[in-house]
Design an enzyme around this catalytic site. Structure first.
Site: not given
Ligand code: GLA
Length: 382
Positions: A38, A127, A69, A36, A221, A123-125, A172
């Site tokens: 960026d 995608s 897909s 958090h 967010y 998953a927060g990776l 990302d």
């Molecule tokens: C998500 C957002 C990123 C960043 C993170 C938190 O992944 O896409 O830009 O803000 O959360 O660090």
């Protein structure tokens, strides 16, 4: 299932009866530290990982894009002349990227192909960022565009902000575009200056997927972003990145409790991120680990974006003797944690931590050691 270029090329051949003209790949990412920060113009330290989105394609003579897909078992078709929103959420990342590139003045050509990936979804990776960067790489190949990773990352972010409607920062897309094998990237999110920081030998990075997915994440967010902006305004700066610990202390009392804690996280996290990159450079794993652990506490208590599942996973990881440090990673509220460990202990680490997490929460997690890879590239064709 993990994928590679031969597998993706073979899947294309099955469908189109010939080899693809190009296969492109764009990786997901895991963030070591700098969470958090960026969108506050600050510092992040992610790595591109060996989980990616692949597109195998050939040119079309017209201005249509036809994509199958494999993950959704669906076909999407759109014309570059009449880009409009549709009903298939995954296709919006392709269309949004096409819109963003065209809007930046690039002349795009049509193509057809298949898209497949092994980045776990939601998953927060990242995608989504991987799909945007793979799409940009595919268009660049077929349309003969110059490939400038930071510029393409910005256009991917613009697609996500303006077409898909998610107000993410630049981390990302930039990690997916600019990743370096064997390294994490220290990124200054204001200048987009990137420094590759090699991993010390004998260290492994483990992704720990809690098997919980973020609910309410978008509104939370956006709320965090607004609180950070309010705090920056009080300090008279555009970004919290420009507030030092000293300046923060002097005026912290003027902020309400929640805004103060949000700002404190960002100010201290930027410092931790710079110190973590230095610790990696001098192979000081104890300090690096401690900074990761402190980051988790700050995200949990000050920024309030962790959740019981992430806390349980991080606790189990930190308790293992091979672990230098662990924290939640990505936006939060579910998804993944990350740990830096001694590579020699990785089998015992993944087994023990998975069992402990499952016992504590009832969720069946997936833990895997990941490799730091290069960013988006053409892997077949030129
Ligand atoms: C998500 C957002 C990123 C960043 C993170 C938190 O992944 O896409 O830009 O803000 O959360 O660090």
């Amino acid at each position: 299932m993990t994928l590679d270029q031969d597998h993706v090329a073979a899947l294309f051949a099955q469908r189109f009866g010939e080899a693809p003209r190009w296969v492109v790949r764009a990786p997901g990412r895991v963030n070591l530290i700098g969470e958090h920060t960026d969108y506050n113009g600050g510092f992040v330290l992610p790595l591109a990982i060996d989980r990616a989105i692949w597109i195998a394609l050939r040119p079309r003579p017209d201005r249509s894009v036809l994509v199958h897909s494999l993950d959704y078992n669906e076909e999407a078709a759109f014309s570059l002349d009449t880009l409009a929103k549709g009903e298939q959420p995954w296709a919006e990342y392709l269309k949004g990227t096409a819109w963003s590139l065209a809007d930046a003045g690039f002349a795009l050509s049509g193509w057809e192909g298949i898209v497949a990936g092994d980045v776990p979804l939601g998953a927060g990776l990242s995608s989504s960022a991987a799909l945007e960067m793979a799409t940009a790489r595919a268009f660049a190949a077929v349309s003969g565009l110059p490939w400038d990773p930071p510029a393409m990352a910005l256009l991917g972010q613009r697609a996500e902000n303006r077409w898909v409607g998610v107000q993410c920062g630049i981390m990302d897309q930039l990690a997916s575009a600019s990743g370096r094998a064997g390294c994490a990237l220290l990124i200054d999110c204001r200048s987009l200056h990137t420094t590759a920081v090699p991993f010390p030998r004998g260290v492994a990075v483990v992704v720990l997927d809690t098997a919980t997915r973020r609910g309410l994440a978008d509104s939370a967010y956006n709320e965090r972003r607004a609180q950070c902006e309010a705090a920056a305004a009080l300090f008279g700066v555009e970004f919290l990145r420009d507030v030092t610990r000293e300046a923060f202390r002097r005026r912290a009392e003027e902020l309400d409790d929640a805004t103060r804690r949000r700002a404190r996280h960002v100010v201290t996290e930027n410092e931790r991120t710079l110190r973590a990159a230095e610790a990696m450079q001098r192979e000081d794993l104890t300090s690096l680990g401690q900074l990761l652990n402190n980051s988790h506490e700050s995200l949990r208590d000050d920024f309030e974006v962790s959740c019981p599942a992430l806390d349980a996973m991080v606790e189990a990881a930190q308790a293992h003797p091979s672990c230098h440090g662990a924290r939640m990673t990505g936006a939060g509220f579910g998804g993944c944690a990350v740990a830096v460990i001694d590579a020699a202990g990785s089998d015992d680490f993944t087994r023990t931590v998975a069992a402990q997490y499952q016992l504590a929460t009832g969720h069946v997690p997936s833990l895997y050691v990941c490799q730091a890879t290069d960013g988006a590239s053409v892997v077949v064709g030129d």
